[in-house]
Scaffold this motif. Structure first.
Motif, PDB file in Angstrom:
ATOM      1  N   ASN A 159      10.315 -18.140  28.506  1.00 29.28           N
ATOM      2  CA  ASN A 159       9.813 -19.361  28.127  1.00 29.28           C
ATOM      3  C   ASN A 159      10.563 -19.206  26.986  1.00 29.28           C
ATOM      4  N   VAL A 199      11.149 -27.136  24.948  1.00 30.64           N
ATOM      5  CA  VAL A 199      10.103 -27.390  25.372  1.00 30.64           C
ATOM      6  C   VAL A 199       9.137 -26.962  26.132  1.00 30.64           C
ATOM      7  N   ARG A 219       8.297 -24.269  28.018  1.00 31.65           N
ATOM      8  CA  ARG A 219       7.362 -23.866  27.778  1.00 31.65           C
ATOM      9  C   ARG A 219       6.128 -24.619  27.360  1.00 31.65           C
ATOM     10  N   ARG A 220       6.120 -25.184  28.428  1.00 31.48           N
ATOM     11  CA  ARG A 220       5.211 -26.684  28.269  1.00 31.48           C
ATOM     12  C   ARG A 220       4.191 -26.040  30.213  1.00 31.48           C
ATOM     13  N   VAL A 258       5.382 -22.234  30.695  1.00 30.71           N
ATOM     14  CA  VAL A 258       5.454 -21.270  30.528  1.00 30.71           C
ATOM     15  C   VAL A 258       5.087 -20.946  29.447  1.00 30.71           C
ATOM     16  N   GLY A 259       3.324 -20.292  29.678  1.00 28.85           N
ATOM     17  CA  GLY A 259       2.663 -20.066  28.755  1.00 28.85           C
ATOM     18  C   GLY A 259       2.813 -19.036  28.299  1.00 28.85           C
ATOM     19  N   MET A 260       1.648 -18.903  26.944  1.00 28.68           N
ATOM     20  CA  MET A 260       2.742 -17.618  26.237  1.00 28.68           C
ATOM     21  C   MET A 260       1.015 -17.300  25.043  1.00 28.68           C
ATOM     22  N   PHE A 301      -5.104 -28.942  21.199  1.00 28.89           N
ATOM     23  CA  PHE A 301      -4.032 -29.401  21.023  1.00 28.89           C
ATOM     24  C   PHE A 301      -2.882 -29.628  21.495  1.00 28.89           C
ATOM     25  N   GLY A 302      -2.341 -28.340  22.581  1.00 28.60           N
ATOM     26  CA  GLY A 302      -1.878 -28.522  24.319  1.00 28.60           C
ATOM     27  C   GLY A 302      -1.780 -29.732  24.891  1.00 28.60           C
ATOM     28  N   LEU A 345      -0.259 -33.425  23.006  1.00 27.32           N
ATOM     29  CA  LEU A 345       0.510 -32.560  22.360  1.00 27.32           C
ATOM     30  C   LEU A 345       1.183 -33.430  24.364  1.00 27.32           C
ATOM     31  N   ARG A 403      -6.816 -21.393  25.324  1.00 23.21           N
ATOM     32  CA  ARG A 403      -5.689 -22.713  24.784  1.00 23.21           C
ATOM     33  C   ARG A 403      -4.458 -23.118  25.791  1.00 23.21           C
ATOM     34  N   ALA A 404      -4.351 -21.508  26.177  1.00 23.47           N
ATOM     35  CA  ALA A 404      -2.321 -21.782  27.217  1.00 23.47           C
ATOM     36  C   ALA A 404      -3.191 -21.768  29.016  1.00 23.47           C
ATOM     37  N   VAL A 412      -3.117 -26.250  28.774  1.00 24.74           N
ATOM     38  CA  VAL A 412      -1.945 -26.963  29.267  1.00 24.74           C
ATOM     39  C   VAL A 412      -1.762 -27.310  30.533  1.00 24.74           C
ATOM     40  N   GLY A 418       5.069 -22.298  21.961  1.00 24.04           N
ATOM     41  CA  GLY A 418       4.923 -21.650  22.505  1.00 24.04           C
ATOM     42  C   GLY A 418       3.850 -22.159  23.821  1.00 24.04           C
ATOM     43  N   LEU A 419       3.189 -23.921  23.021  1.00 24.22           N
ATOM     44  CA  LEU A 419       3.122 -24.362  23.580  1.00 24.22           C
ATOM     45  C   LEU A 419       3.209 -25.071  24.254  1.00 24.22           C
TER      46      LEU A 419
END
Lengths: 268, 295
Positions: A61, A91, A94-95, A97-99, A117-118, A121, A168-169, A172, B189-190
């Protein structure tokens, strides 16, 4: 010792690396990595400390981009796109491929805001309440927190915090979820909950998980890559993949001596 | 392996405290000594507060806060215009220094970390915090008073802003740096950009500590005399604009304490008391803001 490895036979791959060398400055951290990651599967990275498992995970990611001296040779493809091509926006990566990190790291905000939050965004326009509920349900946390969504995420127990981070991951709706030793800070019961969760999540997502817990790898994963580490003449320790196969094969009939010794607990 | 045999294990000696042993005596003596010196160090603070309180209480009345200074030789009157002037100049200073300071701190901690420029900014911030306040006053005099042709609250505010800037930059940068990296990684990461991570995660987490730094900077600026001496200067009258000579409490104390009139001297003490109270209240507020974070 073979350095070029046969990839586990898969039909549909999400990630493919070709002759990947990972450097921090002049230091070669991981060498000769050529693996395929299968879609809708759980792939575990096991191996002794310092062998570069997390480093490899964070390449997928582009989180390693945050480290200035980091660079790679070779290629990483994500659905046949070159992940490190100059036109790729990390960026955006990472949207997709979450972590989930080793230490649960909820934001110092409410449970609801942690999940939202995600999506916020990304400019999510749908029903946020519903998305929050769905995400918490997918992370098997809904029943624990449905009456206290306004409570701080940081006030939950360690296991709940980690499931909050998974929720949270998931919120998104990524394609892949990377997990860097997600259970190392959890007790056995929370660990089992997270492992059960992984089986449900792989229906929708592809999961890569780094773990020190070999039982976890054998219980929860479909494919396993065993990493080892070798020091060169200057004492620099470089990681590489010894064997990458279906998890049963790694644990029951490993081809390499080192794998055999590691999975049976005689070394590492 | 078998359990150790306790019957034959070594028996410890008596564990009781021996008050007369040389080691215990030495420790007690040193404790008494350290308490003594701590009390000694507190004497100046207590003495100043007691002296200001004793001399300032006699004129702590409504008129002191609401009226203009008396004419030389007369009693009565107050320092209402100076109190207002202090609040005014400090407010102007805050409006100038807070945005600059906080944004600079965000650069130092989030975007410029480990860059040449950040090192230089850090260095000059440290230099600036060591510049004598009278020099800062002289600078503001040259830059603001001489160009606008008048002493003013703005000139005083500019001088105080320069004085506050290093404190704000340093405390805010420290506050931002102390936000755990876990939060930044989670946010990145998000799929958040660095700007989004800074504005939505890192900055909100650091706000209480940043506020504390700002309060302390304000408290210090409110008590400074040298920077306002020849920038805001002094006035016997109420302010109608921010572009006229402006009285401040510290400057009033400076003038009146040395005046040969008892009425003015009394007012100087009361003004000192109010100034100390103002600084104290601001510092306590700063503490409270920090404590609330730990709840």
């Amino acid at each position: 010792m073979t350095s070029r490895l046969q990839s586990a036979r898969q039909t549909d791959s999400i990630f493919r690396t070709e002759d990947l060398n990972i450097y921090y400055g002049n230091f070669l951290a991981v060498r000769d990595l050529s693996i395929d990651i299968a879609k809708n599967s759980i792939t575990a990275f096991i191996g002794p400390s310092g062998c570069g498992k997390s480093t490899v995970l964070r390449c997928f990611n582009r989180l390693n981009d945050l480290i200035k001296s980091f660079h790679i040779e070779g290629k990483i493809y994500y659905h046949d796109q070159d992940l490190y091509a100059s036109e790729v926006d990390p960026v955006e990566v990472r949207r997709q491929v979450g972590m989930v990190f080793q230490k649960p790291n909820p934001f110092p905000k409410s449970i609801y805001d942690n999940i939202a939050f995600g999506p916020r965004l990304l400019g999510y326009k749908g029903d946020m309440d519903e998305l929050v509920e769905q995400s918490l349900k997918q992370a098997a946390l809904w029943d624990d927190v449905k009456d206290k969504l306004k409570a701080f995420g940081t006030d939950l127990s360690g296991g709940q915090q980690q499931r909050l981070c998974i929720a949270r991951a998931v919120a998104v709706q990524p394609d892949v979820i990377l997990m860097d030793e997600p259970c190392s800070a959890l007790d056995p019961i929370s660990t089992l909950k997270v492992e059960d969760l992984l089986q449900e999540l792989k229906e929708k997502y592809t999961i890569l998980i780094v773990t020190h817990n070999m039982q976890q790898a054998s219980r929860a994963s479909d494919y396993t890559a065993f990493f080892n580490v070798e020091a060169n003449s200057k004492g620099q320790r470089t990681g590489y993949v010894v064997e990458y196969e279906r998890t049963e094969a790694i644990f029951q009939s490993p081809k390499q001596q080192a794998t055999q010794e590691y999975v049976s607990g005689r070394f590492g | 392996m078998t359990a150790p045999d306790f019957a034959t294990a070594r028996r410890p000696g008596s564990l009781n405290r021996k008050p007369t042993s040389p080691r215990t005596l030495f420790a007690s003596a040193m404790t008494v000594l350290s308490i003594f010196f701590t009390l000694l160090a507190l004497i100046p603070l207590v003495a100043v507060l007691a002296y200001v309180l004793a001399n300032g209480l006699s004129r702590l009345d409504v008129a002191a806060f609401t009226q203009l200074p008396p004419a030389p030789g007369l009693g009565g009157g107050g320092f209402g215009n100076a109190l207002l002037g202090t609040l005014l100049t400090v407010a102007i200073a805050a409006v100038i220094s807070i945005p600059f300071g906080v944004v600079a701190a965000i650069y130092l901690s989030e975007f410029g970390r480990d860059t040449r420029l950040a090192d230089w900014v850090n260095f000059f911030t440290n230099v600036l915090s060591g510049v004598p306040s009278i020099v800062i006053g002289a600078f503001a005099y040259a830059v603001v008073v001489l160009t606008t042709g008048t002493f003013s609250a703005v000139a005083g505010g500019v001088a105080l802003a320069i004085l506050m800037l290093p404190t704000i930059v340093r405390t805010a940068a420290e506050a931002l740096e102390s936000v755990p990296n876990d939060f930044r990684q989670a946010s990145i990461g998000l799929g958040a950009t660095r700007l989004q991570t800074t504005l939505k995660i890192v900055f909100p987490a650091a706000v209480p500590a940043i506020l504390t730094g700002i309060m302390l900077a304000i408290a210090r600026a409110a008590g400074e005399t040298a920077p306002v001496l020849f920038t805001a200067s002094f006035s016997q009258y109420w302010n109608t604009t921010i572009w006229q000579p402006t009285a401040t409490l510290s400057r009033l104390v400076f003038s009146f304490a040395t005046a040969p009139y008892p009425g003015q001297q009394e007012l100087a003490w009361t003004a000192s008391l109010v100034l100390v109270a103002l600084v104290l209240v601001t510092s306590i507020l700063a503490r409270l803001v920090t404590q609330r974070r730990h709840k």
